[in-house]
Design a protein around this motif. Structure first.
Motif, short mmCIF file in Angstrom:
data_model
loop_
_atom_site.label_atom_id
_atom_site.label_comp_id
_atom_site.label_asym_id
_atom_site.label_seq_id
_atom_site.Cartn_x
_atom_site.Cartn_y
_atom_site.Cartn_z
N ASP A 145 -17.63 -14.15 18.74
CA ASP A 145 -19.07 -14.10 18.99
C ASP A 145 -19.86 -14.14 17.69
O ASP A 145 -20.84 -14.88 17.57
CB ASP A 145 -19.44 -12.85 19.77
N LYS A 191 -22.30 -17.24 17.03
CA LYS A 191 -23.75 -16.96 17.03
C LYS A 191 -24.39 -17.26 15.68
O LYS A 191 -25.57 -17.59 15.63
CB LYS A 191 -24.00 -15.51 17.42
N ARG A 225 -13.02 -10.93 20.76
CA ARG A 225 -14.33 -11.32 21.31
C ARG A 225 -15.43 -11.12 20.27
O ARG A 225 -16.30 -11.98 20.10
CB ARG A 225 -14.65 -10.50 22.57
#
Length: 56
Positions: free
Chosen positions: A20, A24, A16
């Motif tokens: 991410d 991002k 994760r």
């Protein structure tokens, strides 16, 4: 063929975090893991009708 289903984050925290960071930053960060290049794959699970993103 378009992917169907809702995105389900990985159960592994490190996965994760890596996905991410990569998403991002628009792909400018999180491009290596243990010194090796990383790409993020999106795969669909037919039975669960979910999508998963994983570094490979």
């Amino acid at each position: 063929m378009p992917l169907i289903g809702e995105y389900e984050p990985s159960t592994a925290q490190w996965v994760r975090d890596q996905v991410d960071l990569y998403e991002k930053s628009g792909g400018t960060e999180g491009t290596t893991l243990r010194g090796m290049p990383v790409i993020v794959l999106t795969r669909a699970h037919r039975r669960l009708k979910a999508r998963f993103r994983e570094p490979e």
